[in-house]
Design a protein around this motif. Structure first.
Motif, PDB file in Angstrom:
ATOM      1  N   CYS A   9       0.827  -1.203   0.000  1.00 20.23           N
ATOM      2  CA  CYS A   9       0.000   0.000   0.000  1.00 20.23           C
ATOM      3  C   CYS A   9       0.866   1.259   0.000  1.00 20.23           C
ATOM      4  CB  CYS A   9      -0.928  -0.010   1.208  1.00 20.23           C
ATOM      5  SG  CYS A   9      -0.100   0.350   2.772  1.00 20.23           S
ATOM      6  N   PRO A  10       0.290   2.408  -0.356  1.00 23.34           N
ATOM      7  CA  PRO A  10       1.074   3.656  -0.408  1.00 23.34           C
ATOM      8  C   PRO A  10       1.767   4.003   0.905  1.00 23.34           C
ATOM      9  CG  PRO A  10      -1.018   3.949  -1.535  1.00 23.34           C
ATOM     10  CD  PRO A  10      -1.079   2.606  -0.866  1.00 23.34           C
ATOM     11  N   GLU A  11       1.105   3.765   2.035  1.00 18.32           N
ATOM     12  CA  GLU A  11       1.731   4.093   3.314  1.00 18.32           C
ATOM     13  C   GLU A  11       2.882   3.141   3.621  1.00 18.32           C
ATOM     14  OE1 GLU A  11       0.937   6.882   4.225  1.00 18.32           O
ATOM     15  OE2 GLU A  11      -0.861   6.992   3.013  1.00 18.32           O
ATOM     16  N   CYS A  12       2.737   1.880   3.234  1.00 19.25           N
ATOM     17  CA  CYS A  12       3.843   0.928   3.378  1.00 19.25           C
ATOM     18  C   CYS A  12       5.024   1.369   2.520  1.00 19.25           C
ATOM     19  CB  CYS A  12       3.410  -0.471   2.963  1.00 19.25           C
ATOM     20  SG  CYS A  12       2.148  -1.215   4.016  1.00 19.25           S
ATOM     21  N   GLN A  13       4.730   1.866   1.330  1.00 20.79           N
ATOM     22  CA  GLN A  13       5.784   2.353   0.443  1.00 20.79           C
ATOM     23  C   GLN A  13       6.525   3.524   1.082  1.00 20.79           C
ATOM     24  OE1 GLN A  13       4.517   3.063  -3.613  1.00 20.79           O
ATOM     25  NE2 GLN A  13       3.129   1.318  -3.563  1.00 20.79           N
ATOM     26  N   ARG A  14       5.799   4.401   1.770  1.00 29.16           N
ATOM     27  CA  ARG A  14       6.439   5.539   2.442  1.00 29.16           C
ATOM     28  C   ARG A  14       7.363   5.052   3.560  1.00 29.16           C
ATOM     29  NH1 ARG A  14       2.311   9.104   4.905  1.00 29.16           N
ATOM     30  NH2 ARG A  14       3.926  10.716   5.007  1.00 29.16           N
ATOM     31  N   VAL A  15       6.937   4.014   4.281  1.00 28.22           N
ATOM     32  CA  VAL A  15       7.778   3.450   5.336  1.00 28.22           C
ATOM     33  C   VAL A  15       9.071   2.895   4.744  1.00 28.22           C
ATOM     34  CG1 VAL A  15       7.972   1.581   7.026  1.00 28.22           C
ATOM     35  CG2 VAL A  15       5.883   2.949   6.920  1.00 28.22           C
ATOM     36  N   GLU A  16       8.946   2.182   3.629  1.00 29.37           N
ATOM     37  CA  GLU A  16      10.135   1.603   3.009  1.00 29.37           C
ATOM     38  C   GLU A  16      11.018   2.679   2.383  1.00 29.37           C
ATOM     39  OE1 GLU A  16       9.285  -1.672   0.425  1.00 29.37           O
ATOM     40  OE2 GLU A  16       8.880  -2.986   2.134  1.00 29.37           O
ATOM     41  N   ARG A  17      10.407   3.683   1.794  1.00 30.42           N
ATOM     42  CA  ARG A  17      11.182   4.720   1.108  1.00 30.42           C
ATOM     43  C   ARG A  17      11.948   5.600   2.091  1.00 30.42           C
ATOM     44  NH1 ARG A  17      11.249   7.102  -3.789  1.00 30.42           N
ATOM     45  NH2 ARG A  17       9.425   5.968  -4.496  1.00 30.42           N
ATOM     46  N   TYR A  18      11.259   6.086   3.116  1.00 32.73           N
ATOM     47  CA  TYR A  18      11.869   7.090   3.988  1.00 32.73           C
ATOM     48  C   TYR A  18      12.501   6.504   5.248  1.00 32.73           C
ATOM     49  CZ  TYR A  18       9.348  10.222   0.914  1.00 32.73           C
ATOM     50  OH  TYR A  18       8.884  10.871  -0.198  1.00 32.73           O
ATOM     51  N   LEU A  19      11.942   5.418   5.763  1.00 30.87           N
ATOM     52  CA  LEU A  19      12.496   4.813   6.977  1.00 30.87           C
ATOM     53  C   LEU A  19      13.384   3.614   6.681  1.00 30.87           C
ATOM     54  CD1 LEU A  19       9.344   4.897   9.306  1.00 30.87           C
ATOM     55  CD2 LEU A  19      11.126   6.635   9.016  1.00 30.87           C
ATOM     56  N   GLU A  20      13.277   3.087   5.450  1.00 21.53           N
ATOM     57  CA  GLU A  20      14.038   1.900   5.034  1.00 21.53           C
ATOM     58  C   GLU A  20      13.757   0.704   5.938  1.00 21.53           C
ATOM     59  OE1 GLU A  20      18.104   3.449   4.860  1.00 21.53           O
ATOM     60  OE2 GLU A  20      17.912   3.525   2.686  1.00 21.53           O
ATOM     61  N   ILE A  21      12.491   0.560   6.324  1.00 15.88           N
ATOM     62  CA  ILE A  21      12.055  -0.589   7.114  1.00 15.88           C
ATOM     63  C   ILE A  21      11.458  -1.630   6.169  1.00 15.88           C
ATOM     64  CG2 ILE A  21      10.400  -1.400   8.841  1.00 15.88           C
ATOM     65  CD1 ILE A  21      12.627   0.194  10.076  1.00 15.88           C
ATOM     66  N   ASP A  22      11.853  -2.885   6.344  1.00 16.16           N
ATOM     67  CA  ASP A  22      11.281  -3.975   5.551  1.00 16.16           C
ATOM     68  C   ASP A  22       9.903  -4.288   6.121  1.00 16.16           C
ATOM     69  OD1 ASP A  22      10.627  -6.254   4.160  1.00 16.16           O
ATOM     70  OD2 ASP A  22      12.633  -7.134   4.300  1.00 16.16           O
ATOM     71  N   ILE A  23       8.903  -3.578   5.632  1.00 19.95           N
ATOM     72  CA  ILE A  23       7.578  -3.622   6.248  1.00 19.95           C
ATOM     73  C   ILE A  23       6.893  -4.966   6.027  1.00 19.95           C
ATOM     74  CG2 ILE A  23       6.302  -2.653   4.286  1.00 19.95           C
ATOM     75  CD1 ILE A  23       5.820  -1.800   8.028  1.00 19.95           C
ATOM     76  N   LYS A  24       7.090  -5.584   4.878  1.00 17.93           N
ATOM     77  CA  LYS A  24       6.455  -6.879   4.635  1.00 17.93           C
ATOM     78  C   LYS A  24       7.022  -7.944   5.574  1.00 17.93           C
ATOM     79  CE  LYS A  24       6.993  -6.940   0.091  1.00 17.93           C
ATOM     80  NZ  LYS A  24       6.868  -7.397  -1.322  1.00 17.93           N
ATOM     81  N   ARG A  25       8.313  -7.889   5.815  1.00 14.37           N
ATOM     82  CA  ARG A  25       8.923  -8.825   6.759  1.00 14.37           C
ATOM     83  C   ARG A  25       8.385  -8.594   8.169  1.00 14.37           C
ATOM     84  NH1 ARG A  25      15.171  -8.961   8.787  1.00 14.37           N
ATOM     85  NH2 ARG A  25      15.010 -10.845  10.064  1.00 14.37           N
ATOM     86  N   LEU A  26       8.212  -7.334   8.539  1.00 13.71           N
ATOM     87  CA  LEU A  26       7.662  -7.013   9.855  1.00 13.71           C
ATOM     88  C   LEU A  26       6.246  -7.559   9.997  1.00 13.71           C
ATOM     89  CD1 LEU A  26       7.661  -5.573  12.588  1.00 13.71           C
ATOM     90  CD2 LEU A  26       6.976  -3.481  11.389  1.00 13.71           C
ATOM     91  N   PHE A  27       5.417  -7.352   8.977  1.00  5.37           N
ATOM     92  CA  PHE A  27       4.044  -7.856   9.028  1.00  5.37           C
ATOM     93  C   PHE A  27       4.022  -9.379   9.156  1.00  5.37           C
ATOM     94  CE2 PHE A  27       2.297  -4.021   6.447  1.00  5.37           C
ATOM     95  CZ  PHE A  27       2.330  -3.248   7.591  1.00  5.37           C
ATOM     96  N   ASN A  28       4.885 -10.046   8.405  1.00  3.68           N
ATOM     97  CA  ASN A  28       4.941 -11.511   8.468  1.00  3.68           C
ATOM     98  C   ASN A  28       5.361 -11.989   9.850  1.00  3.68           C
ATOM     99  OD1 ASN A  28       4.101 -12.044   5.838  1.00  3.68           O
ATOM    100  ND2 ASN A  28       6.174 -11.888   5.007  1.00  3.68           N
ATOM    101  N   LYS A  29       6.292 -11.260  10.469  1.00  6.61           N
ATOM    102  CA  LYS A  29       6.746 -11.637  11.805  1.00  6.61           C
ATOM    103  C   LYS A  29       5.642 -11.432  12.831  1.00  6.61           C
ATOM    104  CE  LYS A  29       9.974 -13.062  14.595  1.00  6.61           C
ATOM    105  NZ  LYS A  29      10.545 -14.424  14.473  1.00  6.61           N
ATOM    106  N   LEU A  30       4.945 -10.312  12.744  1.00  8.77           N
ATOM    107  CA  LEU A  30       3.871 -10.041  13.699  1.00  8.77           C
ATOM    108  C   LEU A  30       2.721 -11.037  13.560  1.00  8.77           C
ATOM    109  CD1 LEU A  30       3.717  -6.132  13.646  1.00  8.77           C
ATOM    110  CD2 LEU A  30       4.585  -7.603  15.477  1.00  8.77           C
ATOM    111  N   LYS A  31       2.584 -11.599  12.376  1.00 10.75           N
ATOM    112  CA  LYS A  31       1.537 -12.602  12.150  1.00 10.75           C
ATOM    113  C   LYS A  31       1.699 -13.790  13.092  1.00 10.75           C
ATOM    114  CE  LYS A  31       1.762 -14.855   8.273  1.00 10.75           C
ATOM    115  NZ  LYS A  31       1.677 -15.152   6.812  1.00 10.75           N
ATOM    116  N   THR A  32       2.949 -14.139  13.418  1.00  6.70           N
ATOM    117  CA  THR A  32       3.180 -15.271  14.319  1.00  6.70           C
ATOM    118  C   THR A  32       2.749 -14.942  15.744  1.00  6.70           C
ATOM    119  OG1 THR A  32       5.460 -14.607  14.854  1.00  6.70           O
ATOM    120  CG2 THR A  32       5.147 -15.977  12.908  1.00  6.70           C
ATOM    121  N   TYR A  33       2.801 -13.673  16.115  1.00  3.65           N
ATOM    122  CA  TYR A  33       2.385 -13.272  17.460  1.00  3.65           C
ATOM    123  C   TYR A  33       0.876 -13.043  17.528  1.00  3.65           C
ATOM    124  CZ  TYR A  33       7.332 -12.693  18.419  1.00  3.65           C
ATOM    125  OH  TYR A  33       8.676 -12.925  18.578  1.00  3.65           O
ATOM    126  N   LYS A  34       0.296 -12.599  16.420  1.00  2.12           N
ATOM    127  CA  LYS A  34      -1.155 -12.410  16.364  1.00  2.12           C
ATOM    128  C   LYS A  34      -1.884 -13.727  16.095  1.00  2.12           C
ATOM    129  CE  LYS A  34      -3.368  -9.062  15.917  1.00  2.12           C
ATOM    130  NZ  LYS A  34      -4.227  -8.318  16.872  1.00  2.12           N
TER     131      LYS A  34
END
Length: 200
Positions: A9-34
């Motif tokens: 999504c556009p907001e995920c793209q902003r996180v990756e562009r400006y913060l350089e966070i691997d957002i998809k990896r983060l979401f996948n990791k949080l899935k194991t806790y949720k």
């Protein structure tokens, strides 16, 4: 320029562009806790929070136009000042709901995950600030490796020096405005750890 995947999504793209966070990896990791995939709403609130948006900012983004039209329709005799006062009251209520949603649905899995990355994080204590979360993620392997094109092989650093607290969302806004004028320039935020505030 950073090559951002069009699958997110556009907001995920902003996180990756400006913060350089691997957002998809983060979401996948949080899935194991949720124990389930994050909802679209949960993903959006994580991204906006990482970008420095507070619940009040998110509420304005999501509801301001709708609530303004609703108030005008329900109260045709209101002055412009009365309309804005009523809208602001409703926005604050929405912001309270968003804050509760984040606390109930995201704070615990985030704390459990972060406590594995950083042993100083107590999963029973209040959630670290989102700025602290960004720092922890990038310091523990969640910095996204992106390809950049360096024009003429040159790199320039822009330093924002300030006293007191500056909101991350303002820094992101500065970078977005720079990119409007510097189309071939790659701009990201380089983190310097600061004293943290705890949030719930």
């Amino acid at each position: 320029m950073i090559d951002i995947s069009k699958e997110i999504c556009p907001e995920c793209q902003r996180v990756e562009r400006y913060l350089e966070i691997d957002i998809k990896r983060l979401f996948n990791k949080l899935k194991t806790y949720k124990r389930r995939k994050l909802s679209d709403r949960e993903q959006l609130y994580i991204c906006l929070s990482l970008l420095g948006e507070e619940p009040l900012d998110i509420a304005k983004r999501e509801y301001f136009q709708y609530l303004e039209q609703q108030v005008k329709s329900q109260h045709p005799g209101f002055t412009e000042k009365e309309i804005q006062q009523k809208v602001n009251e409703l926005i604050r209520a929405k912001a309270s709901g968003i804050k509760s949603f984040i606390t109930i649905n995201l704070s615990m899995p985030l704390k459990e995950f972060l406590s594995e990355l950083d042993k100083d994080i107590d999963p029973e204590a209040a959630r670290p600030s989102w700025a602290k979360i960004v720092y922890i993620l990038k310091a523990n392997g969640y910095k996204k490796e992106v390809e950049t094109i360096q024009k003429r092989g040159q790199r320039k650093r822009i330093v924002i020096d300030y006293e007191g607290r500056i909101l991350l969302k303002k820094v992101v806004k500065i970078l977005e405005e720079f990119e409007q004028y510097l189309a071939d320039v790659d701009l990201t935020i380089e983190d310097i750890e600061q004293e943290d505030e705890e949030h719930e």
